[in-house]
Design an enzyme around this catalytic site. Structure first.
Site, PDB file in Angstrom:
ATOM      1  N   HIS A 139       1.002  -1.153  -0.195  1.00 62.00           N
ATOM      2  CA  HIS A 139       0.050  -0.012  -0.001  1.00 62.00           C
ATOM      3  C   HIS A 139       0.868   1.188   0.003  1.00 62.00           C
ATOM      4  O   HIS A 139       0.713   2.323  -0.697  1.00 62.00           O
ATOM      5  CB  HIS A 139      -0.856  -0.017   1.279  1.00 62.00           C
ATOM      6  CG  HIS A 139      -1.707   1.225   1.422  1.00 62.00           C
ATOM      7  ND1 HIS A 139      -2.607   1.668   0.462  1.00 62.00           N
ATOM      8  CD2 HIS A 139      -1.671   2.523   2.172  1.00 62.00           C
ATOM      9  CE1 HIS A 139      -3.264   3.122   0.790  1.00 62.00           C
ATOM     10  NE2 HIS A 139      -2.522   3.008   2.132  1.00 62.00           N
ATOM     11  N   TYR A 250      -2.313  17.022   3.179  1.00 67.01           N
ATOM     12  CA  TYR A 250      -1.652  16.410   4.091  1.00 67.01           C
ATOM     13  C   TYR A 250      -0.223  16.673   4.034  1.00 67.01           C
ATOM     14  O   TYR A 250       0.383  16.183   5.300  1.00 67.01           O
ATOM     15  CB  TYR A 250      -1.654  14.807   3.476  1.00 67.01           C
ATOM     16  CG  TYR A 250      -0.375  14.457   2.322  1.00 67.01           C
ATOM     17  CD1 TYR A 250       0.630  13.620   2.859  1.00 67.01           C
ATOM     18  CD2 TYR A 250      -0.643  15.020   1.265  1.00 67.01           C
ATOM     19  CE1 TYR A 250       1.433  13.218   1.852  1.00 67.01           C
ATOM     20  CE2 TYR A 250       0.374  14.515   0.260  1.00 67.01           C
ATOM     21  CZ  TYR A 250       1.451  13.603   0.744  1.00 67.01           C
ATOM     22  OH  TYR A 250       2.228  13.294  -0.177  1.00 67.01           O
TER      23      TYR A 250
END
Ligand code: CA
Length: 421
Positions: A139, A250
């Site tokens: 991921h 982010y």
């Protein structure tokens, strides 16, 4: 062997073929019936065992007071793993087909057994703190490839420590509660300034979370060899994510409003004890981690994970099949790392794994990866296509273990996405 895990044991309660809740599982949750008070229960087949009623009738002797009458499991979990084990063992013997003690007490059985179809499941613990890790190498590599640089997908720290961030506990909700599409800021492609509106790239993250026992005092650490003694059990964890909001917000401090609008969990906590027969080796770790992260034995678990999308008035399509064992950093490493600086943990804290993606494209644990940032739309069984999650879609996640001897599971977490208001 843990008494409750005996694969030969059968219950006098009927267990349907393929049930997630054979007598070897005995997961804990919080339930209510009608307007009754919330209390602790254990799933067995299609039944819920009312632990509070069982204690009041004198059948549970491994606890001195009725810690099952509270609307959350924290008081029970705080008693530690020896108590968890003792209660599970006691339940296994009580519901054993060979044991007449409770089996022959029909009026008592009526007081302690409910149909799962007739109860409401609630958040099983009052969650003080929640941490989300980022522990799947596949991921992290996929996201790093898409969001940053394919040649340096993993940042330099990733192979040396389990990266994580402190999340928001207040918006963790049980399965079944709809999730509202969030609004927020994003920066459209080629644009110079951000816009505000409903997220266009709503996504799920297929994760598991573990729930801790009471830890040590502030300033003390939990070593990797003792870490599993502090883990009560696990649930399935859908960490809803708004990718367009995430991409804009982010840097440099990590996820914020793209993640904290909701995370959905399965209501039954499967204990680490129950998962014991499903231990496996995790991925080889290269380079070798620093000594405080080095471990012995099998510290991963073979847990099949599935994600489904069900459009409104349509059929469910399986879009992903992954496995918890693909996780690069295991739970013992995560907990040892989390407390190495003296950070304390409490009974009922949540620690999510991060999205669990496997090595093949059908094992990726998010739409971001499955549809590769929208460039490879997924075809659903009803013929429609998805790049991300649409309004009125229901996302369902399931998890189960099967070692050829006993099959057991976690139930499911299933939630519908509602349009932004
Ligand atoms: Ca996450």
């Amino acid at each position: 062997m843990i008494e409750a895990n005996n694969p030969q044991r059968r219950s006098f309660i009927e267990i349907p073929e393929g049930s997630d809740f054979p007598i070897q599982n005995l997961p804990f949750g919080i339930f209510s019936v009608g307007d009754d008070e919330q209390r602790a229960g254990v799933a067995l087949g299609e039944k819920v065992i009312d632990l509070s009623a069982l204690f009041e009738l004198g059948y549970l002797t491994s606890v001195d007071e009725n810690v099952f009458s509270y609307p959350m499991l924290n008081p029970f979990i705080a008693m530690g793993n020896a108590t968890t084990r003792a209660v599970r063992n006691e339940l296994a013997l009580l519901f054993d087909a060979e044991n007449p003690k409770l089996r022959e007490q029909k009026s008592d059985l009526e007081k302690v057994l409910f149909n799962q179809a007739d109860v409401t499941m609630h958040l099983p613990v009052e969650i003080g703190d929640y941490t989300d890790f980022y522990s799947s190498k596949e991921h992290a590599t996929n996201v790093g490839t898409m969001f940053r640089d394919p040649n340096n997908a993993l940042l330099p720290n990733w192979l040396h420590l389990p990266v994580g961030y402190h999340g928001r506990a207040s918006s963790i909700i049980p399965s079944g509660i709809p999730v509202r599409r969030p609004k927020g800021q994003s920066l459209p492609a080629e644009a110079e300034n951000p816009v505000f509106g409903p997220s266009k790239l709503m996504d799920f993250e297929l994760e598991m979370a573990f729930i801790s026992h009471q830890g040590k005092d502030l300033g003390e650490r939990i070593s990797i060899s003792e870490a599993e003694d502090y883990i009560f059990g696990m649930v399935i964890f859908n960490d809803w994510s708004a990718r367009d909001l995430q991409k804009w917000e982010y840097v440099p401090l990590g996820p914020f409003l793209a993640k904290n609008f909701a995370s959905s969990i399965s209501p039954w906590i499967v204990t680490l004890d129950a998962l014991e027969p499903y231990r496996v080796d995790g991925p080889v770790q290269e380079p070798t981690p620093l000594p405080y992260l080095q471990f012995e034995g099998k510290r991963s678990f073979d847990i099949n994970l599935e994600a489904y999308i069900t459009p409104e008035n349509s059929v469910a399509s399986k879009v992903c099949h992954s496995n918890f064992k693909f996780m690069y950093w295991n739970m013992a490493q995560q907990l040892a790392h989390h407390t190495i600086n003296g950070c304390n943990i409490n009974a009922g804290d949540f620690f999510a794994s991060g999205t669990i993606s496997g090595p093949t494209p059908d094992s990726y644990g998010s739409m971001l990866e499955l549809a590769w940032k929208g460039t490879k739309p997924l075809k659903l069984d009803d013929g429609s296509e998805r790049k991300f999650i649409q309004d009125h879609d229901t996302v369902t996640m399931k998890a189960y273990c099967d070692n050829g001897s006993v099959r057991m599971g976690f139930g499911e977490v299933s939630s519908k996405v509602l349009p932004a208001t």
